[in-house]
Design a protein around this motif. Sequence first.
Motif, PDB file in Angstrom:
ATOM      1  N   ASN A  34     -21.092 -12.669 -40.942  1.00  0.00           N
ATOM      2  CA  ASN A  34     -20.424 -13.704 -40.155  1.00  0.00           C
ATOM      3  C   ASN A  34     -18.945 -13.711 -40.527  1.00  0.00           C
ATOM      4  N   ASP A  35     -18.228 -14.741 -40.111  1.00  0.00           N
ATOM      5  CA  ASP A  35     -16.782 -14.772 -40.337  1.00  0.00           C
ATOM      6  C   ASP A  35     -16.409 -14.824 -41.817  1.00  0.00           C
ATOM      7  N   SER A  36     -17.305 -15.303 -42.651  1.00  0.00           N
ATOM      8  CA  SER A  36     -16.988 -15.446 -44.073  1.00  0.00           C
ATOM      9  C   SER A  36     -17.805 -14.513 -44.973  1.00  0.00           C
ATOM     10  N   PHE A  37     -18.625 -13.667 -44.368  1.00  0.00           N
ATOM     11  CA  PHE A  37     -19.470 -12.779 -45.166  1.00  0.00           C
ATOM     12  C   PHE A  37     -19.646 -11.444 -44.446  1.00  0.00           C
ATOM     13  N   SER A  38     -19.450 -10.345 -45.193  1.00  0.00           N
ATOM     14  CA  SER A  38     -19.660  -9.010 -44.646  1.00  0.00           C
ATOM     15  C   SER A  38     -20.765  -8.310 -45.412  1.00  0.00           C
ATOM     16  N   PHE A  39     -21.836  -7.997 -44.716  1.00  0.00           N
ATOM     17  CA  PHE A  39     -22.956  -7.311 -45.361  1.00  0.00           C
ATOM     18  C   PHE A  39     -22.535  -5.959 -45.901  1.00  0.00           C
ATOM     19  N   TYR A  40     -21.799  -5.182 -45.109  1.00  0.00           N
ATOM     20  CA  TYR A  40     -21.462  -3.830 -45.547  1.00  0.00           C
ATOM     21  C   TYR A  40     -20.394  -3.820 -46.640  1.00  0.00           C
ATOM     22  N   THR A  41     -19.586  -4.855 -46.719  1.00  0.00           N
ATOM     23  CA  THR A  41     -18.687  -4.983 -47.868  1.00  0.00           C
ATOM     24  C   THR A  41     -19.503  -5.274 -49.122  1.00  0.00           C
ATOM     25  N   SER A  42     -20.565  -6.041 -48.968  1.00  0.00           N
ATOM     26  CA  SER A  42     -21.475  -6.281 -50.089  1.00  0.00           C
ATOM     27  C   SER A  42     -22.138  -4.984 -50.533  1.00  0.00           C
ATOM     28  N   VAL A  43     -22.600  -4.195 -49.571  1.00  0.00           N
ATOM     29  CA  VAL A  43     -23.219  -2.909 -49.891  1.00  0.00           C
ATOM     30  C   VAL A  43     -22.243  -2.033 -50.675  1.00  0.00           C
ATOM     31  N   ALA A  44     -21.017  -1.938 -50.177  1.00  0.00           N
ATOM     32  CA  ALA A  44     -20.000  -1.117 -50.844  1.00  0.00           C
ATOM     33  C   ALA A  44     -19.738  -1.606 -52.253  1.00  0.00           C
ATOM     34  N   SER A  45     -19.570  -2.908 -52.414  1.00  0.00           N
ATOM     35  CA  SER A  45     -19.225  -3.481 -53.712  1.00  0.00           C
ATOM     36  C   SER A  45     -20.359  -3.331 -54.712  1.00  0.00           C
ATOM     37  N   VAL A  46     -21.574  -3.548 -54.261  1.00  0.00           N
ATOM     38  CA  VAL A  46     -22.725  -3.447 -55.156  1.00  0.00           C
ATOM     39  C   VAL A  46     -22.934  -2.006 -55.614  1.00  0.00           C
ATOM     40  N   PHE A  47     -22.971  -1.060 -54.682  1.00  0.00           N
ATOM     41  CA  PHE A  47     -23.311   0.309 -55.068  1.00  0.00           C
ATOM     42  C   PHE A  47     -22.162   1.010 -55.787  1.00  0.00           C
ATOM     43  N   SER A  48     -20.931   0.685 -55.451  1.00  0.00           N
ATOM     44  CA  SER A  48     -19.811   1.243 -56.214  1.00  0.00           C
ATOM     45  C   SER A  48     -19.848   0.727 -57.647  1.00  0.00           C
ATOM     46  N   SER A  49     -20.225  -0.537 -57.814  1.00  0.00           N
ATOM     47  CA  SER A  49     -20.345  -1.113 -59.155  1.00  0.00           C
ATOM     48  C   SER A  49     -21.533  -0.531 -59.910  1.00  0.00           C
TER      49      SER A  49
END
Length: 256
Positions: A34-49
């Motif tokens: 939604n406007d305040s949450f990006s699923f794919y940014t979460s995916v990127a951040s989690v797996f890069s970490s």
Amino acid sequence: MKIIPEILLDNYKKSFPQGLDLKFNSLHDAEISNDSFSFYTSVASVFSSKIEGEEIELDSYVKHKRFGIEFLPDYTKKIDDLYDAYCFAKNNSLNKNNIAEAHRLLAKNIVAENQLGKHRIHPMFVTTDDGRIEYVAALPHQVDNEMEAFYEDVERLLNKELDFQEVFYYASWIHLIFVKIHPWNDGNGRTGRLLEKWFLSEKLGEKAWFVQSEKNYYQNHQLYYTNLRKLGLEYESLDYSKAMPFLEMLPQSLLL
């Protein structure tokens, strides 16, 4: 080009999987975003970490970020920082100053405050879990000059018309060259993977942020590290002709 090689481009294009442009064009955001949450940014951040050893699960992080479910701060803070850096990249141009700002965001719980966004001034060794030296990065006196060449090449590529295959080729090189220089005290891997996607987005638009490259690298992290090691032990003697296996990993992210 001053530092990013073009020597493998012809062979890269010959081996580039057909139809990936269509797969890229079919990418779309997840319904949960939604406007305040990006699923794919979460995916990127989690797996890069996770590549860097963080013990975080995507499901837990989505619950934390999308629905406000609380976890212990140590479980989520570094991933939150990286998430903020991705959000910053989405809204800002790829350039020297903004790369430094992205590092200030993603590494604020990793390195000392006075080292955020600053090139290192000490030797840098990448070691294995048992203490064996795996890679010797650019020497401290080389870092500033190598990074200036890197920044100039990135700017040149951003201003150059590239076809779809060339965009992926140079995005991978940006990732690879950055982590080989290893300019920060820490946070180099996270930054390199962010820069790769940042470049894709500058050249191909918003859909680039839906490419699950970080997930692909994590799911194949042993191969990821093997391909990084193929170039050699020391920065000054790297053999870029051996980079093809690494370059070929990014396009495979479109097959997830």
